[in-house]
Design a protein around this motif. Sequence first.
Motif, PDB file in Angstrom:
ATOM      1  N   TYR A 158       0.832  -1.200   0.000  1.00 42.66           N
ATOM      2  CA  TYR A 158       0.000   0.000   0.000  1.00 42.66           C
ATOM      3  C   TYR A 158       0.864   1.246   0.000  1.00 42.66           C
ATOM      4  O   TYR A 158       1.949   1.266   0.574  1.00 42.66           O
ATOM      5  N   GLU A 159       0.322   2.281  -0.620  1.00 36.83           N
ATOM      6  CA  GLU A 159       0.961   3.592  -0.504  1.00 36.83           C
ATOM      7  C   GLU A 159       0.213   4.373   0.561  1.00 36.83           C
ATOM      8  O   GLU A 159      -0.918   4.058   0.909  1.00 36.83           O
ATOM      9  N   GLU A 160       0.866   5.428   1.009  1.00 33.62           N
ATOM     10  CA  GLU A 160       0.293   6.236   2.070  1.00 33.62           C
ATOM     11  C   GLU A 160      -1.131   6.701   1.717  1.00 33.62           C
ATOM     12  O   GLU A 160      -2.037   6.674   2.551  1.00 33.62           O
ATOM     13  N   LYS A 161      -1.287   7.124   0.475  1.00 33.15           N
ATOM     14  CA  LYS A 161      -2.573   7.623   0.005  1.00 33.15           C
ATOM     15  C   LYS A 161      -3.682   6.599   0.258  1.00 33.15           C
ATOM     16  O   LYS A 161      -4.815   6.943   0.600  1.00 33.15           O
ATOM     17  N   GLU A 162      -3.342   5.322   0.093  1.00 35.71           N
ATOM     18  CA  GLU A 162      -4.356   4.287   0.225  1.00 35.71           C
ATOM     19  C   GLU A 162      -4.795   4.091   1.679  1.00 35.71           C
ATOM     20  O   GLU A 162      -5.941   3.721   1.935  1.00 35.71           O
ATOM     21  N   TYR A 163      -3.880   4.354   2.601  1.00 37.13           N
ATOM     22  CA  TYR A 163      -4.269   4.324   4.018  1.00 37.13           C
ATOM     23  C   TYR A 163      -5.330   5.383   4.273  1.00 37.13           C
ATOM     24  O   TYR A 163      -6.379   5.108   4.859  1.00 37.13           O
ATOM     25  N   PHE A 164      -5.071   6.604   3.818  1.00 39.07           N
ATOM     26  CA  PHE A 164      -6.018   7.692   4.092  1.00 39.07           C
ATOM     27  C   PHE A 164      -7.332   7.482   3.353  1.00 39.07           C
ATOM     28  O   PHE A 164      -8.401   7.786   3.881  1.00 39.07           O
ATOM     29  N   GLU A 165      -7.245   6.938   2.157  1.00 36.26           N
ATOM     30  CA  GLU A 165      -8.488   6.684   1.415  1.00 36.26           C
ATOM     31  C   GLU A 165      -9.293   5.555   2.058  1.00 36.26           C
ATOM     32  O   GLU A 165     -10.514   5.611   2.114  1.00 36.26           O
ATOM     33  N   HIS A 166      -8.592   4.549   2.543  1.00 35.59           N
ATOM     34  CA  HIS A 166      -9.304   3.428   3.178  1.00 35.59           C
ATOM     35  C   HIS A 166     -10.209   3.945   4.300  1.00 35.59           C
ATOM     36  O   HIS A 166     -11.414   3.687   4.314  1.00 35.59           O
ATOM     37  N   TYR A 167      -9.627   4.669   5.243  1.00 39.92           N
ATOM     38  CA  TYR A 167     -10.421   5.131   6.386  1.00 39.92           C
ATOM     39  C   TYR A 167     -11.324   6.306   6.021  1.00 39.92           C
ATOM     40  O   TYR A 167     -12.466   6.390   6.464  1.00 39.92           O
ATOM     41  N   GLY A 168     -10.795   7.214   5.194  1.00 41.23           N
ATOM     42  CA  GLY A 168     -11.583   8.386   4.795  1.00 41.23           C
ATOM     43  C   GLY A 168     -12.821   8.005   3.996  1.00 41.23           C
ATOM     44  O   GLY A 168     -13.923   8.486   4.267  1.00 41.23           O
ATOM     45  N   TYR A 169     -12.674   7.091   3.054  1.00 41.81           N
ATOM     46  CA  TYR A 169     -13.822   6.667   2.243  1.00 41.81           C
ATOM     47  C   TYR A 169     -14.835   5.899   3.095  1.00 41.81           C
ATOM     48  O   TYR A 169     -16.041   6.031   2.898  1.00 41.81           O
ATOM     49  N   ALA A 170     -14.340   5.085   4.017  1.00 38.11           N
ATOM     50  CA  ALA A 170     -15.263   4.349   4.900  1.00 38.11           C
ATOM     51  C   ALA A 170     -16.099   5.353   5.697  1.00 38.11           C
ATOM     52  O   ALA A 170     -17.308   5.171   5.889  1.00 38.11           O
ATOM     53  N   TYR A 171     -15.457   6.420   6.140  1.00 37.37           N
ATOM     54  CA  TYR A 171     -16.174   7.458   6.894  1.00 37.37           C
ATOM     55  C   TYR A 171     -17.217   8.137   6.007  1.00 37.37           C
ATOM     56  O   TYR A 171     -18.376   8.308   6.409  1.00 37.37           O
ATOM     57  N   GLN A 172     -16.816   8.503   4.796  1.00 38.24           N
ATOM     58  CA  GLN A 172     -17.722   9.179   3.865  1.00 38.24           C
ATOM     59  C   GLN A 172     -18.917   8.292   3.541  1.00 38.24           C
ATOM     60  O   GLN A 172     -20.049   8.747   3.483  1.00 38.24           O
ATOM     61  N   SER A 173     -18.627   7.013   3.338  1.00 39.48           N
ATOM     62  CA  SER A 173     -19.706   6.141   2.895  1.00 39.48           C
ATOM     63  C   SER A 173     -20.692   5.860   4.037  1.00 39.48           C
ATOM     64  O   SER A 173     -21.838   5.492   3.806  1.00 39.48           O
TER      65      SER A 173
END
Length: 510
Positions: A158-173
Amino acid sequence: MELLQYGTAGFRTKASVLPYVFYRVGLLASLRSKSKGGQSIGLMITASHNPEQDNGIKLIDPSGEMLEQSWEVVATQLVQSNNDQVRDYVESKLKEVDKSVPSTVMIGYDTRPSSKPLLEAALDGLHVFGTNVINYTLVTTPMLHFFVFNHNVNKQVYEEKEYFEHYGYAYQSYKKYLPSEYKSYSNEIAFDGANGVGGLKIKNLQNVVKPDLNIEVFNQDVSTQGKLNFQCGADFVKTRKTVPSGDMLRSSHSKYLSVDGDADRIIYWYPNSDNSVNLLDGDRIAVLLAMYINELLVKCNLKDSVQMKVIQTAYTNGNCTKYIKDNLGIDVIFTSTGVKYLHHEALKYDIGVYFEANGHGTVLFSQKLKTLLAQENTEVSKQFLNFIEMTNETVGDSFSIMLLIETVLQAKDLTLAQWYALYHDLANKLSTATVSNRNLIKTINADTEIVEPVGMQDTINKSVAKYKNARSFVRPSGTEDIVRVYVEAETNEDVKALTEEVQQIVNQYL
Ligand code: 16G
Ligand code: ZN
């Protein structure tokens, strides 16, 4: 020379003495990877909430969890050996391990000035075994746990971006499950980054979740020497119960939170007029999350099919435990102090909500629960799975916990003051004592009972019995050369008086 031990959170001491330790831990991490069939191991360089001149290193196992305890012993032996013994050890290991098994180690470090030079020492050790190194450079501790987990379990770098997207997108959804208007909830947060890596990295999360969360970052100066954890951060706020420095009150926010130097701990708080704060610490985070998860379970009709527990330590306020048992109807289990003990206990249940009062903790969900939810395939079971997606199950993660807390505060339309008012803490005090040899104290029963020196516990019990709803325990610190004395009772006067009595008992026996 100081004899270092792989303590509750790895090796940690003054940075200036650490180079040889890092070199040897580099050797050890390579061997650990080989012994695990070439799976990747994590090496995190940080001393968490300690002052800036300290540093430390801890290993992360292939599953993303903390190093297995039997290897802590090996780590301690290796660091305490002399140079000849280390050479012998490496030579014997080189014969033992299958050289064709490759080794991979993922590395990350916090913002301390000593972190990068110390990294070089670790790399020297790693190169001895020709280990494949993936260097994430500046990261929070929980980010590295996430990367190690995903590399081994999901076979992805994983790249750093994917860590933030994983949790950020879960929050958004999750938004679709929440009310669209609020009477009490506010989405504005003043974030105290402890002048460490958390203050830097939170902005990447903010970019994914804005405008739904509006985070103003304070204490994000990582270049001025001496500022890391200085009069700010989760440990400062929790122990001093005062507003941290950094002019955080300049625009009045309704919500404040502090993380520590490697962003694995989190404390919410709000100020009183005298600069003291009301703490929403690990105890109250456990209450909030357990309450909500329990409701999700009931909605999914799974209350009787799965086992849920809250795991705490003796430092948890007695009224918190009482609230969870009596008002939420959830069982509570106690373990010794130290995240690894709570984590291992939490693994035994379908849902294990574990938090230390100091703000370290997370929630673990079993595979059985996840499978049941997936099979059910209803709106509410999908909602529950979405909540699980937001949770970093490898280790306590201030970013993930912040998102979970914000979710529950929205779902219940709560202010911090309303959350705080769920129960009242018993008066309490944590004090320290300096003794000639703290290792003379042996405790059992999750630190609550002293078995050595003989008679000491009885003497403490006699004092405790004089006060209403009182409790006290004494344990040797695992991170400093001191003894910690905890006292809890109905009133501040009682706490003060009992603390004096117990301190005298410590003097008498040690
Ligand atoms: C370490 C532990 C923490 C524990 C504390 C106790 C980790 C990541 N951290 O900071 O869980 O509460 O030690 O300190 O394991 P003490 O032994 O000095 O009281
Ligand atoms: Zn930490």
